[in-house]
Design a protein around this motif. Structure first.
Motif, PDB file in Angstrom:
ATOM      1  N   SER A   1      -5.640  11.870  18.587  1.00  0.00           N
ATOM      2  CA  SER A   1      -5.566  10.300  18.696  1.00  0.00           C
ATOM      3  C   SER A   1      -6.044  10.038  19.881  1.00  0.00           C
ATOM      4  N   MET A   2      -5.659  10.633  20.994  1.00  0.00           N
ATOM      5  CA  MET A   2      -6.037  10.287  22.501  1.00  0.00           C
ATOM      6  C   MET A   2      -7.519  10.545  22.479  1.00  0.00           C
ATOM      7  N   VAL A   3      -8.032  11.816  22.137  1.00  0.00           N
ATOM      8  CA  VAL A   3      -9.359  12.252  22.229  1.00  0.00           C
ATOM      9  C   VAL A   3     -10.276  11.353  21.234  1.00  0.00           C
ATOM     10  N   SER A   4      -9.673  10.955  20.206  1.00  0.00           N
ATOM     11  CA  SER A   4     -10.748  10.103  19.329  1.00  0.00           C
ATOM     12  C   SER A   4     -10.811   8.951  20.163  1.00  0.00           C
ATOM     13  N   LEU A   5      -9.810   8.235  20.648  1.00  0.00           N
ATOM     14  CA  LEU A   5     -10.046   6.794  21.207  1.00  0.00           C
ATOM     15  C   LEU A   5     -11.162   6.786  22.330  1.00  0.00           C
ATOM     16  N   LEU A   6     -11.111   8.067  22.953  1.00  0.00           N
ATOM     17  CA  LEU A   6     -12.042   8.372  24.332  1.00  0.00           C
ATOM     18  C   LEU A   6     -13.437   8.666  23.753  1.00  0.00           C
ATOM     19  N   VAL A   7     -13.586   9.354  22.710  1.00  0.00           N
ATOM     20  CA  VAL A   7     -14.861   9.702  22.221  1.00  0.00           C
ATOM     21  C   VAL A   7     -15.638   8.650  21.461  1.00  0.00           C
ATOM     22  N   TYR A   8     -14.901   7.913  20.466  1.00  0.00           N
ATOM     23  CA  TYR A   8     -15.478   7.048  19.519  1.00  0.00           C
ATOM     24  C   TYR A   8     -16.535   6.241  20.180  1.00  0.00           C
ATOM     25  N   PRO A   9     -16.426   5.297  21.377  1.00  0.00           N
ATOM     26  CA  PRO A   9     -17.585   4.624  21.813  1.00  0.00           C
ATOM     27  C   PRO A   9     -18.816   5.380  22.210  1.00  0.00           C
ATOM     28  N   PHE A  10     -18.806   6.691  22.540  1.00  0.00           N
ATOM     29  CA  PHE A  10     -19.993   7.422  22.855  1.00  0.00           C
ATOM     30  C   PHE A  10     -20.504   8.128  21.514  1.00  0.00           C
ATOM     31  N   VAL A  11     -19.735   8.190  20.486  1.00  0.00           N
ATOM     32  CA  VAL A  11     -20.463   8.329  19.222  1.00  0.00           C
ATOM     33  C   VAL A  11     -21.204   7.258  18.304  1.00  0.00           C
ATOM     34  N   MET A  12     -20.383   6.208  18.589  1.00  0.00           N
ATOM     35  CA  MET A  12     -21.163   4.943  18.176  1.00  0.00           C
ATOM     36  C   MET A  12     -21.783   4.327  18.998  1.00  0.00           C
ATOM     37  N   GLN A  13     -22.090   4.645  19.927  1.00  0.00           N
ATOM     38  CA  GLN A  13     -22.912   4.051  21.211  1.00  0.00           C
ATOM     39  C   GLN A  13     -23.986   3.174  20.531  1.00  0.00           C
ATOM     40  N   PRO A  14     -25.096   3.537  19.894  1.00  0.00           N
ATOM     41  CA  PRO A  14     -25.977   2.593  19.404  1.00  0.00           C
ATOM     42  C   PRO A  14     -25.600   1.301  18.756  1.00  0.00           C
ATOM     43  N   VAL A  15     -24.352   1.442  17.793  1.00  0.00           N
ATOM     44  CA  VAL A  15     -23.919   0.147  17.204  1.00  0.00           C
ATOM     45  C   VAL A  15     -23.449  -0.526  18.234  1.00  0.00           C
ATOM     46  N   LEU A  16     -22.460   0.007  18.911  1.00  0.00           N
ATOM     47  CA  LEU A  16     -21.728  -0.911  20.109  1.00  0.00           C
ATOM     48  C   LEU A  16     -22.673  -1.529  20.791  1.00  0.00           C
ATOM     49  N   ARG A  17     -23.765  -1.075  21.426  1.00  0.00           N
ATOM     50  CA  ARG A  17     -24.631  -1.627  22.280  1.00  0.00           C
ATOM     51  C   ARG A  17     -25.521  -2.836  21.551  1.00  0.00           C
ATOM     52  N   SER A  18     -25.579  -2.541  20.430  1.00  0.00           N
ATOM     53  CA  SER A  18     -26.412  -3.578  19.677  1.00  0.00           C
ATOM     54  C   SER A  18     -25.329  -4.892  19.354  1.00  0.00           C
ATOM     55  N   VAL A  19     -24.314  -4.427  18.730  1.00  0.00           N
ATOM     56  CA  VAL A  19     -23.547  -5.737  18.256  1.00  0.00           C
ATOM     57  C   VAL A  19     -22.805  -5.948  19.445  1.00  0.00           C
ATOM     58  N   TYR A  20     -22.262  -5.484  20.418  1.00  0.00           N
ATOM     59  CA  TYR A  20     -21.676  -6.135  21.586  1.00  0.00           C
ATOM     60  C   TYR A  20     -22.645  -6.438  22.827  1.00  0.00           C
ATOM     61  N   ASP A  21     -23.890  -6.560  22.461  1.00  0.00           N
ATOM     62  CA  ASP A  21     -24.904  -6.744  23.539  1.00  0.00           C
ATOM     63  C   ASP A  21     -24.838  -5.916  24.978  1.00  0.00           C
ATOM     64  N   LEU A  22     -24.476  -4.766  24.630  1.00  0.00           N
ATOM     65  CA  LEU A  22     -24.357  -3.851  26.029  1.00  0.00           C
ATOM     66  C   LEU A  22     -25.479  -3.354  26.201  1.00  0.00           C
ATOM     67  N   THR A  23     -26.482  -4.212  26.708  1.00  0.00           N
ATOM     68  CA  THR A  23     -27.832  -3.851  26.989  1.00  0.00           C
ATOM     69  C   THR A  23     -28.168  -2.706  27.871  1.00  0.00           C
ATOM     70  N   THR A  24     -27.509  -2.635  29.056  1.00  0.00           N
ATOM     71  CA  THR A  24     -27.881  -1.956  30.071  1.00  0.00           C
ATOM     72  C   THR A  24     -26.725  -0.608  30.340  1.00  0.00           C
ATOM     73  N   GLU A  25     -27.100   0.343  30.835  1.00  0.00           N
ATOM     74  CA  GLU A  25     -26.122   1.460  31.067  1.00  0.00           C
ATOM     75  C   GLU A  25     -25.039   0.951  31.604  1.00  0.00           C
ATOM     76  N   GLU A  26     -25.076   0.184  32.640  1.00  0.00           N
ATOM     77  CA  GLU A  26     -24.031  -0.504  33.429  1.00  0.00           C
ATOM     78  C   GLU A  26     -22.956  -1.428  32.688  1.00  0.00           C
ATOM     79  N   ASP A  27     -23.356  -2.141  31.580  1.00  0.00           N
ATOM     80  CA  ASP A  27     -22.599  -2.761  30.420  1.00  0.00           C
ATOM     81  C   ASP A  27     -21.924  -1.734  29.883  1.00  0.00           C
ATOM     82  N   PHE A  28     -22.265  -0.640  29.350  1.00  0.00           N
ATOM     83  CA  PHE A  28     -21.905   0.308  28.548  1.00  0.00           C
ATOM     84  C   PHE A  28     -20.777   0.807  29.457  1.00  0.00           C
ATOM     85  N   ARG A  29     -21.161   1.440  30.531  1.00  0.00           N
ATOM     86  CA  ARG A  29     -20.007   1.759  31.458  1.00  0.00           C
ATOM     87  C   ARG A  29     -18.613   1.083  31.506  1.00  0.00           C
ATOM     88  N   GLN A  30     -19.258  -0.132  32.014  1.00  0.00           N
ATOM     89  CA  GLN A  30     -17.792  -0.927  32.278  1.00  0.00           C
ATOM     90  C   GLN A  30     -17.106  -1.382  30.917  1.00  0.00           C
TER      91      GLN A  30
END
Length: 199
Positions: free
Chosen positions: A149-178
């Motif tokens: 469960s701990m690893v899943s919570l950590l890895v999920y945003p990276f696996v779903m990165q394209p979706v999260l960037r689009s849906v949450y307007d994480l348009t830059t590397e810094e947005d995603f990092r934060q």
């Protein structure tokens, strides 16, 4: 030609690789096309047959695993160890943000290869960490479930990165990092809650 390809693939995993470049393996392969390959299919065949892409992944994983393993097998108290683990794992993933999705893709085709990598299997069954979880939870929590469960919570945003960037307007590397950095205390709290049987 192999040297050029190697350089391109290493660049793909680097933290300097910008958002527009990260549109998937197809675009990377297209970028690597040259007069030596007739089309994208021929280049894909070359990469698969030479296993160069797999070798890059293996190198990254063999560098990744010992750092994670070192924390799990360390002597720190469990709560401190969980914090260290979450912080280190996040840092390592931010350095190679596309590694998880490549690993998932490759494992679907050849899972056995990863199980032979140095430290990979051990990264998922630390006796020290599992024993600490068992003792802290008075045998009420399965260490395998908590770790997964701990690893899943950590890895999920990276696996779903394209979706999260689009849906949450994480348009830059810094947005995603934060966005990822802000998850760290939440993941620690969630893991400790599971440990207490609250999750």
């Amino acid at each position: 030609m192999p040297e050029k390809i190697q350089k391109k693939k290493r660049h793909y995993f680097s933290e300097d690789f910008n958002v527009k470049e990260r549109s998937g393996l197809k675009s990377v392969l297209e970028d690597m096309l040259s007069k030596d390959f007739k089309d994208i299919s021929e280049l894909e065949d070359y990469l698969r047959q030479s296993s160069e892409l797999g070798e890059i992944i293996e190198e990254e994983m063999e560098s990744f695993a010992p750092k994670v393993r070192g924390i799990l097998e360390g002597s720190a108290p469990l709560s401190e160890k969980i914090e260290q683990f979450v912080d280190t794992y996040t840092h390592l993933l931010l350095k190679t943000p596309d590694l998880p999705i490549f690993v998932v893709s490759e494992m679907r085709m050849e899972a056995g290869r990863f199980l032979t990598l140095s430290g990979f299997r051990e990264m998922y069954r630390s006796e020290t960490f599992f024993q600490q979880v068992t003792e802290a939870s008075q045998e009420k929590v399965d260490p395998r479930q908590l770790y997964t469960s701990m690893v899943s919570l950590l890895v999920y945003p990276f696996v779903m990165q394209p979706v999260l960037r689009s849906v949450y307007d994480l348009t830059t590397e810094e947005d995603f990092r934060q966005f990822v950095e802000k998850r760290k205390p939440m993941i620690v709290d969630a893991t400790l809650s599971m440990l207490r049987g609250e999750g």
